[in-house]
Enzyme design. Structure first.
Site, mmCIF file in Angstrom:
data_model
loop_
_atom_site.group_PDB
_atom_site.id
_atom_site.type_symbol
_atom_site.label_atom_id
_atom_site.label_comp_id
_atom_site.label_asym_id
_atom_site.label_seq_id
_atom_site.Cartn_x
_atom_site.Cartn_y
_atom_site.Cartn_z
ATOM 1 N N GLY A 72 0.810 -1.212 0.000
ATOM 2 C CA GLY A 72 0.000 0.000 0.000
ATOM 3 C C GLY A 72 0.846 1.266 0.000
ATOM 4 O O GLY A 72 0.538 2.238 -0.702
ATOM 5 N N ASN A 152 -8.602 3.250 8.313
ATOM 6 C CA ASN A 152 -8.032 2.115 9.038
ATOM 7 C C ASN A 152 -8.259 2.197 10.537
ATOM 8 O O ASN A 152 -8.309 1.187 11.216
ATOM 9 C CB ASN A 152 -6.532 2.001 8.743
ATOM 10 C CG ASN A 152 -5.804 3.325 8.834
ATOM 11 O OD1 ASN A 152 -6.159 4.294 8.167
ATOM 12 N ND2 ASN A 152 -4.791 3.381 9.669
ATOM 13 N N GLN A 180 -7.900 -0.729 3.144
ATOM 14 C CA GLN A 180 -8.801 -1.347 4.129
ATOM 15 C C GLN A 180 -10.137 -1.785 3.533
ATOM 16 O O GLN A 180 -10.923 -2.454 4.204
ATOM 17 C CB GLN A 180 -9.067 -0.375 5.283
ATOM 18 C CG GLN A 180 -7.859 -0.133 6.170
ATOM 19 C CD GLN A 180 -7.395 -1.360 6.936
ATOM 20 O OE1 GLN A 180 -8.114 -2.364 7.046
ATOM 21 N NE2 GLN A 180 -6.198 -1.301 7.450
ATOM 22 N N THR A 238 12.749 -7.022 -10.334
ATOM 23 C CA THR A 238 12.327 -8.405 -10.553
ATOM 24 C C THR A 238 11.083 -8.701 -9.730
ATOM 25 O O THR A 238 11.018 -8.372 -8.542
ATOM 26 C CB THR A 238 13.463 -9.377 -10.178
ATOM 27 O OG1 THR A 238 14.593 -9.061 -10.986
ATOM 28 C CG2 THR A 238 13.060 -10.827 -10.399
ATOM 29 N N CYS A 326 0.973 2.100 13.318
ATOM 30 C CA CYS A 326 2.172 2.926 13.151
ATOM 31 C C CYS A 326 2.341 3.909 14.307
ATOM 32 O O CYS A 326 3.444 4.297 14.635
ATOM 33 C CB CYS A 326 2.114 3.706 11.847
ATOM 34 S SG CYS A 326 1.199 2.865 10.563
#
Ligand SMILES: *Cc1c(COP(=O)(O)O)cnc(C)c1O
Length: 383
Positions: A72, A152, A180, A238, A326
């Site tokens: 995200g 969230n 979310q 990659t 967080c």
């Protein structure tokens, strides 16, 4: 591992066993670089393209409109910085909200330092933006509207359809951080007039470190990462084959099962909410009464400290959150709770419970059994 009551599904989710099973082959057996030419590389390439279809189908998008990213945060950064760079000659004004995830707020703050202008829309006490304020904020030099789909922390779901119509009418790109919302509620990017949408694997029972960006056909932005020709020059590096395969499977499962899971999870939340409301007369339930995620229960109790509650809950094996993951540990109340102007006496005692498809009624009963004692203990300690 001891019994864990995992009530923190907005922070991350447990990987679905069926997802794990699909990924295993691309970690153990086929480790080819999908850009190589031999058969096993072609098989890995094929698995990526199948996953792209699975992700697209969940959003009603076209497979070529899906770009795989690391999650995200990267998807949000790609759009916000990528549009800012691509359209800098048209304008340098971005509209977002005060209740975005830091993965939107901080790229916006970064752009402000670079000379861009950002409007942070206010929200009402339920966490809803005002569509009139949005319209009034639009200027000639506005290049992007970025508004979170479902919050969230408090679960509030914005009126994305109306926002999409406004963006379309004024011919401004519309991005939504739907991390979310994807996998919880049906989303149709065509019907909703969405130009960019961010999603993340680990929020919908997929692995961490993989996500996607839906980027509407024909819309140009400057890539965040420069390197090889991967993802049609839109995201170099990659490919995380196992992660991509896992994300694809997680999206397929969500498409088939989210309706059924929603009913179950909603009942669990209602049971918990009804109990809390009747037991704690002074509780405040945060977020919108109807336009909200059915798995998210954010509440505040006066005269207690959420960090103390979380520590005691943890002793019983309960995982919950104080604000967003967080900001946990930082005593500063979250920017979302400030934006909804939660009264001072509630600010410190806010708990977020976010349920998921692996939660059971037994677990809710256990919570109901222990939680009043925790609050009683904390209040007694204080007095
Ligand atoms: C978790 C989350 C993100 C970040 O996603 P990552 O994949 O962890 O980088 C962004 N926005 C919202 C709303 C989230 O909940």
């Amino acid at each position: 591992m001891r019994k864990v009551y995992y009530f923190d599904n907005n922070a991350t989710t447990q990987v679905d066993k069926r997802v794990l099973k699909e990924m295993e082959y691309f970690l153990k057996n086929n480790y080819a670089n999908p850009s190589s030419i031999y058969k096993i590389a072609q098989e890995a390439r094929g698995a990526i393209e199948k996953a792209r279809e699975q992700v697209a189908k969940l959003l009603n998008a076209e497979p070529e409109e899906i770009i795989f990213t690391s999650g995200g945060t990267e998807s949000n950064n790609t759009v916000i910085k990528g549009i800012a760079l691509a359209l800098k000659d048209k304008g340098k004004h971005i509209i977002t909200t005060q209740i975005e995830h830091h993965a939107v707020l901080n790229p916006c703050k970064f752009l402000e330092i670079q000379g861009y202008d950002v409007t942070y829309l206010t929200v009402d006490g339920y966490g809803m933006i005002d569509l009139k304020e949005l319209k009034n904020s639009i200027r000639k030099d506005t290049i992007l509207i970025s508004i979170i789909f479902a919050n969230n922390e408090i679960g509030t779901i914005q009126n994305i359809e109306e926002i999409g119509k406004i963006a379309r009418k004024y011919n401004i790109y519309f991005h939504t951080d739907a991390v979310q919302a994807v996998g919880k509620i049906p989303i149709d990017v065509k019907r909703l007039n969405i130009d960019f949408l961010s999603l993340s694997g680990h929020k919908l029972y997929g692995p961490k470190g993989i996500g996607a960006l839906y980027s509407k056909k024909g819309v140009k932005f400057i890539s965040l990462l420069h390197g090889g020709e991967h993802e049609k020059h839109r995201r170099a590096g990659t490919e995380n084959v196992a992660g991509i395969v896992g994300l694809g499977k997680a999206c397929e499962i969500a498409l088939n099962e989210m309706e059924k899971e929603a009913i179950k999870i909603k009942k669990l939340k209602e049971k918990l909410e009804n109990f809390l409301r009747s037991y704690f007369k002074d509780i405040k339930i945060n977020g919108h009464p109807s336009e909200t995620l059915y798995n998210t229960l954010n509440f505040s109790l006066p005269d207690v400290n959420s960090q103390d509650i979380l520590i005691l809950l943890d002793q019983y094996g309960f995982c919950a959150s104080a604000g967003s993951a967080c900001s946990a540990g930082i005593p500063e109340p979250s920017h979302v709770l400030k934006a909804i102007k939660l009264p001072e006496k509630y600010l410190k005692g806010t708990i977020r419970i976010s349920l998921g498809k692996f939660n059971t009624e037994k677990e809710i009963n256990k919570f109901i059994e222990i939680f009043p004692d925790i609050i009683r203990k904390l209040k007694n300690d204080k007095s």
